[in-house]
Scaffold this active site. Structure first.
Site, PDB file in Angstrom:
ATOM      1  N   GLY A  45      -4.921  -9.325   2.304  1.00  0.00           N
ATOM      2  CA  GLY A  45      -3.833  -8.503   1.781  1.00  0.00           C
ATOM      3  C   GLY A  45      -2.444  -9.110   1.841  1.00  0.00           C
ATOM      4  N   GLU A 101       1.780  -9.552   7.971  1.00  0.00           N
ATOM      5  CA  GLU A 101       0.854  -8.481   7.586  1.00  0.00           C
ATOM      6  C   GLU A 101       1.364  -7.772   6.335  1.00  0.00           C
ATOM      7  OE1 GLU A 101      -1.945  -7.345   7.421  1.00  0.00           O
ATOM      8  OE2 GLU A 101      -2.471  -6.079   9.122  1.00  0.00           O
ATOM      9  N   ASP A 102       0.447  -7.229   5.562  1.00  0.00           N
ATOM     10  CA  ASP A 102       0.834  -6.511   4.348  1.00  0.00           C
ATOM     11  C   ASP A 102       1.378  -5.111   4.642  1.00  0.00           C
ATOM     12  OD1 ASP A 102      -1.664  -5.626   5.190  1.00  0.00           O
ATOM     13  OD2 ASP A 102      -2.662  -5.900   3.270  1.00  0.00           O
ATOM     14  N   ASP A 105      -0.611   0.712   9.315  1.00  0.00           N
ATOM     15  CA  ASP A 105      -1.082   2.073   9.150  1.00  0.00           C
ATOM     16  C   ASP A 105      -1.264   2.668  10.555  1.00  0.00           C
ATOM     17  OD1 ASP A 105      -2.375   4.039   7.288  1.00  0.00           O
ATOM     18  OD2 ASP A 105      -4.193   3.447   8.324  1.00  0.00           O
ATOM     19  N   PHE A 154      -1.574   6.178  -0.265  1.00  0.00           N
ATOM     20  CA  PHE A 154      -2.378   4.961  -0.344  1.00  0.00           C
ATOM     21  C   PHE A 154      -1.833   4.087  -1.470  1.00  0.00           C
ATOM     22  CE2 PHE A 154      -5.870   2.090  -1.041  1.00  0.00           C
ATOM     23  CZ  PHE A 154      -6.192   1.767   0.266  1.00  0.00           C
ATOM     24  N   ASP A 161      -5.276  -3.941  -1.681  1.00  0.00           N
ATOM     25  CA  ASP A 161      -6.390  -3.547  -2.542  1.00  0.00           C
ATOM     26  C   ASP A 161      -6.904  -2.144  -2.257  1.00  0.00           C
ATOM     27  OD1 ASP A 161      -7.590  -4.160   0.046  1.00  0.00           O
ATOM     28  OD2 ASP A 161      -9.504  -4.048  -0.999  1.00  0.00           O
ATOM     29  N   ARG A 167      -5.265  -6.210  -6.331  1.00  0.00           N
ATOM     30  CA  ARG A 167      -4.472  -7.139  -5.511  1.00  0.00           C
ATOM     31  C   ARG A 167      -3.454  -7.936  -6.333  1.00  0.00           C
ATOM     32  NH1 ARG A 167      -6.653  -7.470  -0.334  1.00  0.00           N
ATOM     33  NH2 ARG A 167      -8.921  -7.399  -0.161  1.00  0.00           N
TER      34      ARG A 167
END
Ligand code: IMP
Ligand code: MG
Length: 182
Positions: A45, A101-102, A105, A154, A161, A167
């Protein structure tokens, strides 16, 4: 715009600005370190965010990749982290690691990786995330650098993705609920 996207949350232009600002801050913060600055991309990601960021950091850097999984097939995290591709190099005590990191959460992935890389002997470990969803936090974790705080939706695109799709979108967008709730 892709037909499965409800709305664009962060445009290409905004991502450009976010990564420019973050890179400037990193240049400043690591300017006086005598360690090797190692950017660790969390596959898959984070690849687009990582490549934007590394172009804009002017300090000398090295890069590496790790792959972890915390997600099943759906849109919620399982909470347990598996390292699928490890970071194996002998010089970790000479490295300032920046984990790239993307999105954060629950917080489990970055909390786990930070402790893991320190145990492996890294001189320092900090984390940078393009996106942060603080409303979803399950473990107490605060990243060192955040591109943008977003609501509990989301999102896909710019590396992120859903079931391996979307992506390559050049922006971050909110995925239509009907795509994953049907
Ligand atoms: P955490 O361990 O729960 O913080 O999980 C972080 C990981 O969950 C990210 O690296 C993503 O792979 C995935 N993730 C969390 N939220 C989203 C989202 O909105 N879209 C796509 N992937 C997400
Ligand atoms: Mg990820």
């Amino acid at each position: 715009m892709n037909q499965d996207i409800e709305k664009i949350l962060i445009s290409e232009e905004e991502i450009d600005k976010i990564t420019t600002d973050l890179a400037k801050q990193i240049d400043k913060d690591y300017a006086n370190s005598d360690k090797r600055l190692l950017l660790v991309c969390i596959l898959k990601g984070s690849i687009m965010f990582m490549s934007e960021l590394m172009k804009k950091i002017t300090l000398p850097i090295e890069i590496d990749c790790m792959k972890v999984s915390s997600y099943g097939a759906g849109t919620t995290s399982s909470g347990s982290i598996h390292i699928i591709l490890d970071l194996i190099r002998p010089d970790l005590p000479a490295c300032d690691i920046l984990v790239v990191e993307d999105i954060i959460d629950s917080g489990s992935t970055l909390k786990y990786l930070t402790e893991y890389l320190l145990l492996k002997g890294a001189h320092s470990v900090k984390t940078i995330t393009m996106l942060d969803k603080p409303d979803r936090r399950k473990v107490d974790y605060t990243p060192n650098y955040v591109g943008r705080v977003i609501p509990d939706e989301f999102v896909v695109g710019f590396g992120l993705d859903y079931a391996e799709k979307y992506r390559a979108l050049p922006y971050v967008g909110i995925l239509k609920r009907e795509v994953y709730e049907k």
